[in-house]
Design a protein around this motif. Structure first.
Motif, mmCIF file in Angstrom:
data_model
loop_
_atom_site.group_PDB
_atom_site.id
_atom_site.type_symbol
_atom_site.label_atom_id
_atom_site.label_comp_id
_atom_site.label_asym_id
_atom_site.label_seq_id
_atom_site.Cartn_x
_atom_site.Cartn_y
_atom_site.Cartn_z
ATOM 1 N N ARG A 180 0.779 -1.136 0.021
ATOM 2 C CA ARG A 180 0.020 -0.020 0.078
ATOM 3 C C ARG A 180 0.916 1.162 -0.005
ATOM 4 N NH1 ARG A 180 -2.652 -3.326 -2.020
ATOM 5 N NH2 ARG A 180 -4.050 -4.519 -0.835
ATOM 6 N N ARG A 497 -1.947 5.824 8.240
ATOM 7 C CA ARG A 497 -2.334 4.479 7.559
ATOM 8 C C ARG A 497 -2.463 3.501 8.290
ATOM 9 N NH1 ARG A 497 -4.813 5.861 3.102
ATOM 10 N NH2 ARG A 497 -3.944 4.382 1.788
ATOM 11 N N HIS A 510 -6.534 2.565 5.014
ATOM 12 C CA HIS A 510 -7.077 3.837 5.066
ATOM 13 C C HIS A 510 -6.465 4.667 5.837
ATOM 14 C CE1 HIS A 510 -9.268 1.613 8.367
ATOM 15 N NE2 HIS A 510 -9.444 2.910 8.653
ATOM 16 N N THR A 511 -6.807 5.967 5.991
ATOM 17 C CA THR A 511 -6.224 6.814 6.977
ATOM 18 C C THR A 511 -7.122 6.858 8.097
ATOM 19 O OG1 THR A 511 -5.264 7.987 5.122
ATOM 20 C CG2 THR A 511 -5.506 9.465 7.278
ATOM 21 N N ARG A 512 -6.443 6.476 9.290
ATOM 22 C CA ARG A 512 -7.210 6.596 10.433
ATOM 23 C C ARG A 512 -7.182 8.055 11.284
ATOM 24 N NH1 ARG A 512 -9.991 6.670 14.074
ATOM 25 N NH2 ARG A 512 -10.840 5.237 15.468
ATOM 26 N N ASN A 530 -10.775 9.171 10.898
ATOM 27 C CA ASN A 530 -11.596 8.356 9.992
ATOM 28 C C ASN A 530 -11.472 7.246 10.425
ATOM 29 O OD1 ASN A 530 -12.215 10.647 8.410
ATOM 30 N ND2 ASN A 530 -10.083 10.423 7.479
ATOM 31 N N THR A 532 -13.384 4.270 9.718
ATOM 32 C CA THR A 532 -13.086 3.334 8.656
ATOM 33 C C THR A 532 -13.083 3.983 7.186
ATOM 34 O OG1 THR A 532 -15.720 3.663 8.643
ATOM 35 C CG2 THR A 532 -14.895 1.879 9.776
ATOM 36 N N PRO A 533 -12.841 3.363 6.130
ATOM 37 C CA PRO A 533 -12.776 3.914 4.689
ATOM 38 C C PRO A 533 -14.010 4.540 4.420
ATOM 39 C CG PRO A 533 -11.795 1.600 4.952
ATOM 40 C CD PRO A 533 -12.563 1.869 6.257
#
Length: 557
Positions: A180, A497, A510-512, A530, A532-533
């Protein structure tokens, strides 16, 4: 371009084609011209480029190109199935990924004495340029790597995309986070330690059992370390991360053994210095390091500086090789030795080098790339200060000298990057840790592990067990991943991430949470959280941390 850069560097099909042998009926010159200096007897029978390619330590006029030949990478003798002789290797550097505009080419030697590793140290290139490179040994061509030179020292670039990582325990999961990261196509990658782990199979396990096993015994000999590095390098996701950008690497403890300190092993071992020398040699052989880092017995010059124009200076530190032994037998302790001004985590010579670098810096951002937690983490709510003896908490006077050093030197934006603790953290740095309201004098960003300790768990914003008495700890999350940063003259943005799992391959990232450090404003400003995505961003109040149970943050409980 008919073939995108990403597909060229990341797709297995492209890598497979790049590493294939010359088709039947074709000559070697069809793929690459051979010179008389590269003729030798005893042709290689299978593809030797099983460990991928890498580049590192970019300067404004060059970088290091790396590969290592291994036809049977997991061979017990650590020599990768290669013959006991030197092998000529050709290399090419181009301005385009199709190699229509070759700017340099040459021949080097993969020496049997160095496990057939190759380090090509280039100078005289144009600054702030993207380049592509590949190698050839007899009729086999390596995968293609992408790299770049840094901007000239006088330039102020608009932005730098830099990601940093640590702690990739092969047995604990799949290296999807490396994949990723590669898909982000950063300009620079920092690896802050624990690139590989020393344990025998089944020794260090995660709940539910390890999804993969180490090959070979615990690493003690040179053959052991070479074999272990080769096993890690066979991972396609790790190869993709190496191929996409230049790296700057430093080791921590597991490249040798857990929690070693200078000449002191974790457990009594009369052969430790021989083990350390073997580990250092294998580390150099398998990393894109300059010749200044060639080990000399038990010594290795690893601390160094990288400059990205006037935008950023990276002070890459070594907090293992020169430190005093951990106080009070290591672990979390309320230990008088932690306050002893005579004790150091860097050693006096490296400390002077770092302080001198602060005084001579003209960078917008001075970034410390280092291994263990810098800020205070007291796990005791009472008057005792119970902290990790293996981190900077265990060398408080050493930390104080460094922090005061950047203040006295007028460093504009000090930022500490950290690995080691297998979780994402972000914290404001204080000069006076006894007063939570004292001014913030710097910022620390801590990346989680790539795999170490397994899947982990998402942490809902709430109250961390230590938050009430450690208000400077601003963020915590216990999922695996990496930190992606964008550095500009105006600010540094850090995306934490995360992956939902690593014990199975293929997880999305995804960005937490996202934090911004503003120019001349030390400390963290959160812009997004964030969970969840695709979830909407939410602002986390200052001081909020996760409520999940926190284990003692040593690398191996």
């Amino acid at each position: 371009m008919s073939l995108s850069r990403r597909s060229l560097l990341l797709s297995g099909a492209a890598a497979g084609l790049a590493a294939a042998a010359v088709p039947s009926g074709a000559t070697a010159a069809t793929v690459w011209p051979l010179t008389s200096t590269t003729r030798y007897r005893g042709p290689l029978r299978t593809n030797p480029f099983t460990l991928g390619v890498a580049s590192g330590d970019p300067a404004s006029d060059g970088f290091v190109l790396w590969t290592r030949l291994a036809t049977a990478p997991l061979a017990d003798d650590g020599l990768g199935g290669m013959p006991g002789r030197d092998v000529p290797v050709q290399w090419e550097l181009a301005a385009d990924e199709r190699f229509r505009k070759v700017v340099r080419r040459g021949v080097t030697v993969a020496r049997a004495s160095a496990a057939h590793s190759v380090h090509v140290e280039l100078t005289g290139l144009l600054p702030a340029r993207e380049y592509f490179y590949r190698f050839k040994a007899e009729r086999y061509v390596s995968p293609v790597g992408r790299t770049r030179t840094a901007p000239p020292r006088w330039a102020m670039p608009a932005a730098l995309a830099m990601s940093f990582v640590s702690c990739s325990q092969y047995e604990h999961g799949y290296f999807t986070a490396y994949r990723r990261l590669a898909e982000d196509e950063p300009d620079l990658v920092l690896h802050l330690g624990d690139y590989q782990y020393e344990y025998a199979p089944g020794t260090y396990t995660v709940p539910g059992g390890n999804p993969r096993d180490h090959q070979g015994p615990e690493t003690v000999t040179l053959a052991n370390y070479r074999q272990r590095h080769a096993q890690y390098k066979t991972d396609a996701d790790l190869q993709a991360a190496h191929a996409v950008a230049p790296w700057a690497v430093v080791f921590d403890d597991h490249e040798v053994e857990n929690n070693w300190a200078d000449e002191v092993p974790e457990q009594p071992d009369p052969n430790f210095l021989a083990r350390r020398a073997a580990a250092f040699q294998a580390y150099y052989e398998n990393m894109p390091l300059r010749r200044t880092s060639v080990p000399r017995g038990i010594d290795m010059q690893l601390y160094r500086r990288l400059h990205w124009g006037r935008l950023a200076t990276f002070h890459m530190l070594d907090t293992r090789q020169f430190r005093d032994d951990q106080g009070c037998g290591d672990g979390y302790k309320d230990c008088p030795a932690a306050l002893d001004p005579a004790r150091s985590i860097t050693g006096p010579e490296q400390e002077r080098w770092l302080l001198d670098g602060f005084h001579h810096s003209s960078a917008r951002w001075d970034v410390l790339g280092q291994q263990v937690f810098f800020g205070q983490r007291d796990n005791n709510s009472g008057p005792a200060s119970v902290v990790s003896m293996d981190s900077w908490d265990g060398y408080a006077a050493s930390r104080d000298r460094i922090t005061r050093g950047w203040i006295d030197a007028g460093v504009r934006n000090p930022v500490v990057l950290t690995g080691d603790v297998h979780a994402h953290w972000a914290d404001d740095l204080k000069l006076d840790w006894s007063d939570p309201t004292s001014r913030t004098v710097g910022t620390e960003l801590v990346c989680s592990s790539i795999t170490s300790t397994g899947d982990g768990a998402d942490v809902v914003p709430g109250t961390h067990p230590w938050a009430a008495w450690n208000p400077h700890l601003r963020f915590y999350n216990n999922q695996r991943g990496y930190v992606r940063t964008t550095i500009t003259p105006a600010d540094l943005t850090a995306d934490f991430r995360v992956l939902p799992y690593v014990t199975s391959p293929g997880a999305a990232a995804h960005t937490r949470a996202t934090f911004v450090i503003e120019d001349r404003v030390p400390g963290l400003h959160q812009t997004a959280d964030n969970p969840t995505p695709g979830a909407p961003a939410a602002t986390m109040r200052a001081g909020d941390l996760g409520s999940a149970t926190v284990r003692q943050e040593t690398e191996r409980p």
